[in-house]
Design an enzyme around this catalytic site. Structure first.
Site, PDB file in Angstrom:
ATOM      1  N   SER A 113       0.833  -1.194   0.000  1.00 47.72           N
ATOM      2  CA  SER A 113       0.000   0.000   0.000  1.00 47.72           C
ATOM      3  C   SER A 113       0.870   1.247   0.000  1.00 47.72           C
ATOM      4  O   SER A 113       1.586   1.515   0.962  1.00 47.72           O
ATOM      5  CB  SER A 113      -0.926  -0.001   1.218  1.00 47.72           C
ATOM      6  OG  SER A 113      -1.826  -1.092   1.154  1.00 47.72           O
ATOM      7  N   HIS A 118       5.802  11.255  -9.342  1.00 47.42           N
ATOM      8  CA  HIS A 118       7.049  11.772  -9.910  1.00 47.42           C
ATOM      9  C   HIS A 118       6.666  12.770 -10.997  1.00 47.42           C
ATOM     10  O   HIS A 118       5.707  12.542 -11.745  1.00 47.42           O
ATOM     11  CB  HIS A 118       7.901  10.652 -10.517  1.00 47.42           C
ATOM     12  CG  HIS A 118       8.147   9.517  -9.587  1.00 47.42           C
ATOM     13  ND1 HIS A 118       9.063   9.580  -8.552  1.00 47.42           N
ATOM     14  CD2 HIS A 118       7.592   8.286  -9.510  1.00 47.42           C
ATOM     15  CE1 HIS A 118       9.062   8.429  -7.897  1.00 47.42           C
ATOM     16  NE2 HIS A 118       8.170   7.637  -8.455  1.00 47.42           N
ATOM     17  N   CYS A 141      -3.956  -2.483  -0.545  1.00 44.14           N
ATOM     18  CA  CYS A 141      -4.393  -3.849  -0.287  1.00 44.14           C
ATOM     19  C   CYS A 141      -5.525  -3.796   0.735  1.00 44.14           C
ATOM     20  O   CYS A 141      -5.658  -2.846   1.496  1.00 44.14           O
ATOM     21  CB  CYS A 141      -3.243  -4.714   0.212  1.00 44.14           C
ATOM     22  SG  CYS A 141      -2.426  -4.089   1.682  1.00 44.14           S
TER      23      CYS A 141
END
Length: 264
Positions: A113, A118, A141
């Site tokens: 998780s 970026h 998750c």
């Protein structure tokens, strides 16, 4: 809104991994080398590590995740990255607040998780085109769904083109031992977009339902040249200049949208 399937009684933890990947593009035209450099500086300031951290922190709140750790970095000459580790449940007992803890939940969720971003500003060396790409991944998750953050992310960034991929991996087992490979209904990422978002974009899907892979890409419907000019107004340009710049921009948008260069 994410529509869950009828509630399942699970044997242990929900082990499904849900990953949402975004590529968001901003396209611009800057006439001179100096203007292109100022565009890069503007983008670098607008989307520095501090701003991106706030956006991702908001995403964590929207999807109902708990933040475990934040790592962030501004780069020289430009660009920034932020990574946030998240979990489904709080990892620190309130009774232990202020004490140094090493939580098993941190270890359990570090590779599953997370939210990352970026940034990639760049310019064309001759033609005046400048672009900014933000690459965002939200992987969770358990029952947390990254789809809840779709509209916020699109609105938070200058999104001329948006390319999204969503996939579900792993399985979760119910108390009878049956494996379930997805725990919510989905036919298209488009179904999770707000009406005001869908009304502004042309959208295209490529979905592989049997593999739980969903792909949507979209670009703005309306083309307003003023929205793409940096430090300039269309009314100050000659008709010939406007047509030339508009042709360059539309070609750039089409190439980024389709992910390939067009023939001359």
């Amino acid at each position: 809104m994410v529509k869950p399937l009828p509630r399942l009684r699970l044997q242990g933890f929900n082990n499904l991994t849900k990953a949402l990947s975004f590529n968001i593009y901003d396209v611009c035209y800057a006439r001179t080398e100096e203007e292109r450099q100022r565009y890069i500086e503007y983008i670098d300031e607008q989307y520095d590590a501090d701003r991106l951290t706030q956006i991702l922190t908001d995403v964590a709140e929207i999807i109902g995740a708990n933040i475990l750790n934040i790592a962030r970095q501004d780069y020289d000459p430009q660009g920034a990255s932020v990574t946030i580790l998240i979990s489904e449940e709080p990892v620190i007992d309130k009774k232990q607040a202020g004490k140094e803890l090493i939580s098993d939940a941190v270890v359990a969720h570090m590779d599953k998780s997370h939210i990352t971003v970026h940034t990639y500003p760049e310019t064309h060396p001759q033609e005046g085109i400048a672009t900014f790409r933000a690459d965002i991944d939200v992987a969770t998750c358990g029952v947390i769904s990254p789809l809840k953050a779709l509209n916020y992310l699109i609105e938070s960034l200058e999104s001329d083109i948006v390319i999204m991929d969503y996939r579900v991996r792993g399985f979760t087992r119910d108390v009878k031992g049956k494996k379930h490979y997805i725990d919510h209904k989905i036919n298209s990422i488009q179904h999770f977009l707000a009406k005001n978002v869908k009304s502004r974009y042309e959208m295209f899907d490529v979905n592989v339902y049997q593999e739980n892979i969903f792909h949507t890409k979209m670009h703005l419907k309306d083309f307003d040249l003023d929205q793409y000019l940096f430090e300039e107004r269309a009314k100050n340009l000659s008709f010939k200049e406007r047509m030339k710049i508009e042709t360059l921009l539309k070609r750039e948008i089409e190439e980024l949208f389709h992910g390939r260069n067009l023939s001359e």
